[in-house]
Write a protein that holds these residues in place. Structure first.
Motif, PDB file in Angstrom:
ATOM      1  N   SER A  68       0.978  -1.501   0.162  1.00 48.76           N
ATOM      2  CA  SER A  68       0.168  -0.132  -0.002  1.00 48.76           C
ATOM      3  C   SER A  68       0.774   1.514  -0.144  1.00 48.76           C
ATOM      4  CB  SER A  68      -0.491  -0.265   1.073  1.00 48.76           C
ATOM      5  OG  SER A  68       0.175  -0.039   2.613  1.00 48.76           O
ATOM      6  N   GLN A  69       0.582   2.058  -0.549  1.00 45.51           N
ATOM      7  CA  GLN A  69       1.101   3.685  -0.227  1.00 45.51           C
ATOM      8  C   GLN A  69       0.595   4.329   0.857  1.00 45.51           C
ATOM      9  OE1 GLN A  69       2.848   4.005  -3.067  1.00 45.51           O
ATOM     10  NE2 GLN A  69       3.782   5.913  -2.934  1.00 45.51           N
ATOM     11  N   ARG A  70       1.036   4.944   1.309  1.00 48.47           N
ATOM     12  CA  ARG A  70       1.015   5.428   2.955  1.00 48.47           C
ATOM     13  C   ARG A  70       2.186   6.928   2.487  1.00 48.47           C
ATOM     14  NH1 ARG A  70       1.717   3.666   8.288  1.00 48.47           N
ATOM     15  NH2 ARG A  70      -0.516   2.042   7.221  1.00 48.47           N
ATOM     16  N   ALA A  71       1.463   8.155   1.604  1.00 48.54           N
ATOM     17  CA  ALA A  71       2.202   9.573   2.045  1.00 48.54           C
ATOM     18  C   ALA A  71       2.996   9.088   0.912  1.00 48.54           C
ATOM     19  CB  ALA A  71       2.767  10.027   2.923  1.00 48.54           C
ATOM     20  N   THR A  72       4.527   8.747   0.727  1.00 45.36           N
ATOM     21  CA  THR A  72       5.494   8.654  -0.424  1.00 45.36           C
ATOM     22  C   THR A  72       6.288   7.773   0.236  1.00 45.36           C
ATOM     23  OG1 THR A  72       6.868   9.783   0.947  1.00 45.36           O
ATOM     24  CG2 THR A  72       6.197  11.094  -0.544  1.00 45.36           C
ATOM     25  N   ALA A  73       5.642   6.954   1.325  1.00 43.95           N
ATOM     26  CA  ALA A  73       6.041   5.078   1.503  1.00 43.95           C
ATOM     27  C   ALA A  73       5.125   4.471   0.742  1.00 43.95           C
ATOM     28  CB  ALA A  73       6.318   5.490   2.518  1.00 43.95           C
ATOM     29  N   ARG A  74       6.371   2.787  -0.248  1.00 41.95           N
ATOM     30  CA  ARG A  74       4.760   2.412  -0.112  1.00 41.95           C
ATOM     31  C   ARG A  74       5.755   0.982   0.745  1.00 41.95           C
ATOM     32  NH1 ARG A  74       2.357   0.132  -3.826  1.00 41.95           N
ATOM     33  NH2 ARG A  74       3.441  -2.090  -4.841  1.00 41.95           N
ATOM     34  N   LEU A  75       4.173   0.401   1.661  1.00 43.29           N
ATOM     35  CA  LEU A  75       4.894  -0.232   2.484  1.00 43.29           C
ATOM     36  C   LEU A  75       4.381  -1.475   2.643  1.00 43.29           C
ATOM     37  CD1 LEU A  75       3.062   1.920   4.886  1.00 43.29           C
ATOM     38  CD2 LEU A  75       5.407   1.605   5.397  1.00 43.29           C
ATOM     39  N   SER A  76       4.885  -2.058   2.845  1.00 42.06           N
ATOM     40  CA  SER A  76       4.372  -4.163   2.695  1.00 42.06           C
ATOM     41  C   SER A  76       3.654  -4.886   3.892  1.00 42.06           C
ATOM     42  CB  SER A  76       5.377  -4.974   2.558  1.00 42.06           C
ATOM     43  OG  SER A  76       6.387  -4.793   1.299  1.00 42.06           O
ATOM     44  N   HIS A  77       2.372  -5.107   3.988  1.00 44.38           N
ATOM     45  CA  HIS A  77       2.010  -5.688   5.141  1.00 44.38           C
ATOM     46  C   HIS A  77       1.800  -7.497   5.046  1.00 44.38           C
ATOM     47  CE1 HIS A  77      -0.944  -5.792   7.351  1.00 44.38           C
ATOM     48  NE2 HIS A  77      -2.451  -6.312   7.263  1.00 44.38           N
ATOM     49  N   LEU A  78       2.257  -7.868   6.194  1.00 42.79           N
ATOM     50  CA  LEU A  78       1.847  -9.645   6.386  1.00 42.79           C
ATOM     51  C   LEU A  78       0.479 -10.054   6.288  1.00 42.79           C
ATOM     52  CD1 LEU A  78       2.707 -12.192   6.013  1.00 42.79           C
ATOM     53  CD2 LEU A  78       2.658 -11.705   9.164  1.00 42.79           C
ATOM     54  N   GLU A  79       0.363 -10.740   5.210  1.00 43.53           N
ATOM     55  CA  GLU A  79      -1.561 -11.712   4.557  1.00 43.53           C
ATOM     56  C   GLU A  79      -0.603 -12.989   5.089  1.00 43.53           C
ATOM     57  OE1 GLU A  79      -3.765  -8.960   4.051  1.00 43.53           O
ATOM     58  OE2 GLU A  79      -2.756  -7.855   3.575  1.00 43.53           O
ATOM     59  N   PRO A  80      -1.346 -13.183   6.440  1.00 40.77           N
ATOM     60  CA  PRO A  80      -1.063 -14.198   7.235  1.00 40.77           C
ATOM     61  C   PRO A  80      -2.631 -15.736   6.327  1.00 40.77           C
ATOM     62  CG  PRO A  80      -3.229 -13.162   8.535  1.00 40.77           C
ATOM     63  CD  PRO A  80      -2.474 -12.046   7.319  1.00 40.77           C
ATOM     64  N   GLU A  81      -3.195 -15.423   5.640  1.00 34.16           N
ATOM     65  CA  GLU A  81      -4.004 -15.733   5.137  1.00 34.16           C
ATOM     66  C   GLU A  81      -2.981 -17.740   4.315  1.00 34.16           C
ATOM     67  OE1 GLU A  81      -6.540 -18.949   4.909  1.00 34.16           O
ATOM     68  OE2 GLU A  81      -6.737 -17.171   6.441  1.00 34.16           O
ATOM     69  N   PRO A  82      -2.123 -17.044   3.353  1.00 34.91           N
ATOM     70  CA  PRO A  82      -1.603 -18.356   2.635  1.00 34.91           C
ATOM     71  C   PRO A  82      -0.290 -19.176   3.386  1.00 34.91           C
ATOM     72  CG  PRO A  82      -1.967 -15.914   1.769  1.00 34.91           C
ATOM     73  CD  PRO A  82      -2.219 -15.785   2.820  1.00 34.91           C
ATOM     74  N   LEU A  83      -0.016 -18.839   5.176  1.00 34.37           N
ATOM     75  CA  LEU A  83       0.243 -19.416   5.678  1.00 34.37           C
ATOM     76  C   LEU A  83      -0.620 -20.332   6.461  1.00 34.37           C
ATOM     77  CD1 LEU A  83       2.835 -16.380   6.627  1.00 34.37           C
ATOM     78  CD2 LEU A  83       3.865 -18.210   5.154  1.00 34.37           C
ATOM     79  N   ARG A  84      -1.463 -19.563   7.029  1.00 37.57           N
ATOM     80  CA  ARG A  84      -2.749 -20.176   7.760  1.00 37.57           C
ATOM     81  C   ARG A  84      -3.185 -21.873   7.029  1.00 37.57           C
ATOM     82  NH1 ARG A  84      -5.357 -16.662  10.259  1.00 37.57           N
ATOM     83  NH2 ARG A  84      -5.547 -16.308   9.433  1.00 37.57           N
ATOM     84  N   GLU A  85      -3.468 -21.575   5.905  1.00 39.97           N
ATOM     85  CA  GLU A  85      -3.332 -22.557   4.539  1.00 39.97           C
ATOM     86  C   GLU A  85      -2.008 -23.638   4.217  1.00 39.97           C
ATOM     87  OE1 GLU A  85      -4.792 -20.498   1.173  1.00 39.97           O
ATOM     88  OE2 GLU A  85      -6.982 -20.123   2.044  1.00 39.97           O
ATOM     89  N   ALA A  86      -1.129 -23.289   4.345  1.00 36.90           N
ATOM     90  CA  ALA A  86      -0.391 -23.984   4.132  1.00 36.90           C
ATOM     91  C   ALA A  86       0.434 -24.730   5.936  1.00 36.90           C
ATOM     92  CB  ALA A  86       1.548 -23.302   4.388  1.00 36.90           C
ATOM     93  N   ALA A  87      -0.182 -24.063   6.945  1.00 43.56           N
ATOM     94  CA  ALA A  87       0.466 -24.475   8.111  1.00 43.56           C
ATOM     95  C   ALA A  87      -0.762 -25.979   8.297  1.00 43.56           C
ATOM     96  CB  ALA A  87      -0.035 -23.738   8.679  1.00 43.56           C
ATOM     97  N   ALA A  88      -2.450 -25.832   7.642  1.00 44.25           N
ATOM     98  CA  ALA A  88      -3.186 -26.306   7.750  1.00 44.25           C
ATOM     99  C   ALA A  88      -2.683 -27.853   6.425  1.00 44.25           C
ATOM    100  CB  ALA A  88      -4.404 -26.062   6.987  1.00 44.25           C
ATOM    101  N   TRP A  89      -2.142 -27.408   5.506  1.00 43.10           N
ATOM    102  CA  TRP A  89      -1.308 -28.991   4.743  1.00 43.10           C
ATOM    103  C   TRP A  89      -0.832 -29.644   5.624  1.00 43.10           C
ATOM    104  CZ3 TRP A  89       2.160 -30.365   2.342  1.00 43.10           C
ATOM    105  CH2 TRP A  89       2.630 -31.132   1.637  1.00 43.10           C
ATOM    106  N   LEU A  90       0.544 -29.423   6.373  1.00 43.64           N
ATOM    107  CA  LEU A  90       1.175 -29.713   6.909  1.00 43.64           C
ATOM    108  C   LEU A  90       1.041 -30.662   7.744  1.00 43.64           C
ATOM    109  CD1 LEU A  90       3.688 -27.150   7.074  1.00 43.64           C
ATOM    110  CD2 LEU A  90       5.032 -29.330   5.814  1.00 43.64           C
ATOM    111  N   LEU A  91      -0.413 -29.638   8.772  1.00 44.98           N
ATOM    112  CA  LEU A  91      -0.584 -30.469   9.932  1.00 44.98           C
ATOM    113  C   LEU A  91      -1.412 -31.888   9.529  1.00 44.98           C
ATOM    114  CD1 LEU A  91      -2.234 -27.724  12.279  1.00 44.98           C
ATOM    115  CD2 LEU A  91      -0.515 -29.427  12.412  1.00 44.98           C
ATOM    116  N   ASP A  92      -1.800 -31.811   8.246  1.00 47.39           N
ATOM    117  CA  ASP A  92      -2.528 -32.826   7.974  1.00 47.39           C
ATOM    118  C   ASP A  92      -1.441 -34.296   7.948  1.00 47.39           C
ATOM    119  OD1 ASP A  92      -4.829 -31.800   7.188  1.00 47.39           O
ATOM    120  OD2 ASP A  92      -4.909 -32.159   4.709  1.00 47.39           O
ATOM    121  N   TYR A  93      -0.143 -34.199   7.433  1.00 46.06           N
ATOM    122  CA  TYR A  93       0.749 -35.245   7.443  1.00 46.06           C
ATOM    123  C   TYR A  93       1.340 -35.722   9.073  1.00 46.06           C
ATOM    124  CZ  TYR A  93       0.392 -35.169   2.843  1.00 46.06           C
ATOM    125  OH  TYR A  93       0.216 -35.517   1.547  1.00 46.06           O
TER     126      TYR A  93
END
Length: 115
Positions: A68-93
């Motif tokens: 996202s853009q805030r004033a002149t800074a371009r910020l990165s933000h963690l989106e946890p959902e894909p990590l949650r899905e990967a963890a769920a996949w691993l938990l199946d094992y």
């Protein structure tokens, strides 16, 4: 068997491919503490900001971060959902590995009892 949405396997593969790189994992670890600029994310690495930006682009493409853009800074933000899905996949094992270790433990007990 649980049916996954179309494209799920490709998305999961992309997440695991992105997580395979230690720089990208370090960036995600940093973003757990809050949004950051490219300069802030590049600071601990001995690489240029454009190189870090390439890592950010990979993370963004697989949905692990948003930008996202805030004033002149371009910020990165963690989106946890894909990590949650990967963890769920691993938990199946987890049950598989637990059962395998239990069988191995039983075999070792039997072998030690025979000795």
């Amino acid at each position: 068997m649980v049916m996954k949405p179309v494209g799920y396997e490709e998305e999961l593969s992309g997440v695991f491919a992105a997580l395979a790189d230690p720089t990208r994992r370090a960036i995600l670890s940093r973003l757990k503490h809050g949004d950051a600029t490219v300069a802030e994310l590049a600071a601990p690495f001995s690489m240029s900001q454009p190189a870090v930006s390439k890592h950010l682009k990979v993370l963004e493409q697989v949905g692990l971060i948003s930008r996202s853009q805030r004033a002149t800074a371009r910020l990165s933000h963690l989106e946890p959902e894909p990590l949650r899905e990967a963890a769920a996949w691993l938990l199946d094992y987890r049950a598989y590995w637990s059962e395998s270790f239990d069988r191995l433990g039983e075999l070792l007990d039997d072998l030690q009892g025979e000795a």
